[in-house]
Scaffold this motif. Structure first.
Motif, PDB file in Angstrom:
ATOM      1  N   VAL A  45       0.723  -1.131  -0.046  1.00  0.00           N
ATOM      2  CA  VAL A  45      -0.149  -0.015  -0.025  1.00  0.00           C
ATOM      3  C   VAL A  45       0.777   1.130   0.064  1.00  0.00           C
ATOM      4  CG1 VAL A  45      -1.717   1.346   1.486  1.00  0.00           C
ATOM      5  CG2 VAL A  45      -2.068  -1.008   1.031  1.00  0.00           C
ATOM      6  N   ILE A  96       0.586   4.335  -2.630  1.00  0.00           N
ATOM      7  CA  ILE A  96       0.474   5.532  -2.395  1.00  0.00           C
ATOM      8  C   ILE A  96       1.443   6.720  -3.030  1.00  0.00           C
ATOM      9  CG2 ILE A  96       0.282   7.187  -0.377  1.00  0.00           C
ATOM     10  CD1 ILE A  96      -0.939   5.166   1.353  1.00  0.00           C
ATOM     11  N   ALA A 100      -6.498   0.632  -2.864  1.00  0.00           N
ATOM     12  CA  ALA A 100      -5.757   1.568  -2.067  1.00  0.00           C
ATOM     13  C   ALA A 100      -5.328   2.701  -2.805  1.00  0.00           C
ATOM     14  CB  ALA A 100      -4.416   0.775  -1.626  1.00  0.00           C
ATOM     15  N   ALA A 105      -5.721   6.793  -1.916  1.00  0.00           N
ATOM     16  CA  ALA A 105      -4.565   7.803  -2.027  1.00  0.00           C
ATOM     17  C   ALA A 105      -4.877   8.853  -2.786  1.00  0.00           C
ATOM     18  CB  ALA A 105      -3.423   6.711  -2.672  1.00  0.00           C
ATOM     19  N   ALA A 156      -4.692   1.551   3.571  1.00  0.00           N
ATOM     20  CA  ALA A 156      -4.570   2.560   2.857  1.00  0.00           C
ATOM     21  C   ALA A 156      -5.262   3.721   3.898  1.00  0.00           C
ATOM     22  CB  ALA A 156      -5.137   2.857   1.706  1.00  0.00           C
TER      23      ALA A 156
END
Length: 458
Positions: free
Chosen positions: A52, A56, A209, A213, A245
């Motif tokens: 994750v 991101i 995720a 983000a 996330a």
């Protein structure tokens, strides 16, 4: 109703192996109870974290290019820009099955009535003549709502996210759901129809995720299309990657909770109907192979009868393989307790997302529960009711976090702002106390900021 989407297909159905945890005669403390109740294996969050973090980082650095790469990698979809065209939203609503539309409208109506009743009142407290302290509830400016995809379709989660945000007065709402290869790279049309029914026109085909983000940090405008502006609060259920996330961006944005894979616990005694208990355990097990279904009871006879019903009903349900895997996992099973008091203690230690009470005098028992996302009382309040049409919200805390967090509600989207309005006389009345306390804390300038207002020159 939380989910764990984007998982591989489950193997063919097998017999249910519903394990037993016997707490009788063990005299366990709260810590001991928490360690003993069934739970999913705990290594998954740590395993997911680095993946994750990489997602991101990619979204923050590469924006829409990263989102396009991730859509291709995880969803098999070739994507230029993730924004869903307005025409696609309108078409999805126009083509929606009338029976489904009617059901969604009823769900929306009940959810709205409950959400409208949740909004807290602004408060004014007069602490003296000219001394007024107020608390005003103000909605956040913009929210990002996540609706999972994968093993099932969740238009109900659109309702559960959107309705409390609207009731709170949020003016800017964005919604994301995974792109679907079978639907031209757009989210499932029933998801789009539910969004259109609620008047949400900013919808993105982004999953997992990467959606969290994108909401948290925003995505700058590019040749491929307009910017996705960052939000103040992110809500919605999802799999372990979505939950991770949300944990990692908490502080950059607010979140509702780390809602992971769905779970149900049922506190039942000898008066419970085994067929209903089994049906409700299966109803949540069909979400996902990692779903948790737990029976807490002081009746060995009930436990045995429920096992028989699980074998019968699981074999005949549509998603039998998935159900059998979930019921046979370490996160599911029977918890045998000495009596109702220990059963209640086990429920509070488990802190279930969904807790059903199937006992004699169920309302009184439910009133003794301290930790649960939502409590369903008696034979005619199954979790399925809460998933769709109870009026309550099905985005709820999982994995024991109901011990300290709440389900999604109107206050998720509100901030309490305190307003202090003192007159000269009211400040002067407490000025000596302020000087004394500032001196005690060795912060004399605090006191001087007050006494400066009463010098003769003023």
């Amino acid at each position: 109703m939380t989910t764990s989407p984007e998982l591989p297909a489950t193997p063919p159905a097998a017999a249910v192996s519903f394990r037993t945890v016997d707490l009788r005669g063990r005299g366990l403390t709260l810590a001991g109870l928490r360690a003993a109740v069934p739970r999913a294996r705990q290594h998954t969050m740590a395993d997911a974290e680095q993946k994750v973090l990489d997602i991101i980082k990619a979204v923050r650095e590469d924006g829409f290019a990263a989102l396009s790469d991730l859509a291709l990698r995880f969803d098999g979809v070739q994507q230029v820009h993730p924004r869903v065209p307005a025409a696609s939203l309108a078409r999805a609503l126009a083509e929606l099955d009338p029976a489904v539309r009617s059901a969604l409208e009823e769900s929306i109506s009940r959810a709205r009535r409950f959400a409208d009743g949740q909004r807290p009142r602004d408060l004014d407290v007069e602490l003296g003549d000219g001394a007024l302290v107020s608390q005003n509830w103000v909605p956040v400016s913009r929210v990002g709502l996540y609706v999972p995809g994968g093993l099932a379709v969740y238009p109900s989660s659109v309702i559960m996210n959107v309705v409390p945000a609207l009731a709170a007065g949020v003016q800017s709402i964005a919604l994301a759901s995974p792109p679907q290869k079978d639907f031209g790279g757009l989210p499932h049309p029933t998801i789009l129809a539910a969004a259109a029914l609620l008047g949400i026109d900013e919808v993105y085909a982004i999953g997992g995720a990467q959606a969290i983000a994108a909401f948290a940090y925003g995505v700058p405008a590019h040749d491929v299309g307009p910017a996705l502006e960052p939000v103040d609060v992110v809500t919605g259920p999802g799999n372990i990657f979505v939950a991770t996330a949300k944990r990692l961006v908490k502080g950059v944005v607010g979140i509702d909770s780390e809602a992971g894979t769905t779970e149900i616990a049922i506190l039942a005694d000898s008066t419970a109907q085994p067929a209903l208990v089994a049906a409700d355990l299966i109803s949540q097990a069909e979400h996902d192979p990692q779903a948790a279904s737990v029976l807490i009871t002081d009746s060995e006879d009930l436990a045995a009868a429920v096992r028989t019903e699980l074998d019968l009903q699981a074999a005949g349900t549509k998603h039998s393989a998935r159900v059998c895997e979930a019921l046979s996992g370490p996160q599911s099973g029977v918890v045998l307790v000495e009596d109702l008091a220990q059963g209640i203690a086990a429920c509070d230690a488990y802190a279930a997302e969904h807790l059903e009470i199937m006992t004699a005098d169920a309302p009184a028992v439910a009133a003794r529960i301290r930790n649960a996302g939502a409590i369903f009382v008696g034979d005619y309040s199954p979790v399925s009711l809460g998933d769709y049409c109870a009026g309550s919200n099905h985005v709820l805390p999982t994995s024991g976090t109901a011990a300290f967090s709440s389900g999604l509600n109107v206050t998720t989207f509100l901030r309490a702002i305190q307003v202090i309005n003192y007159s000269r006389a009211a400040l002067q009345e407490v000025s000596g106390h302020i000087v004394s306390l500032s001196g005690a804390e060795d912060l004399p300038a605090h006191g001087e900021a007050v006494t400066a207002r009463f010098r003769e020159a003023n």
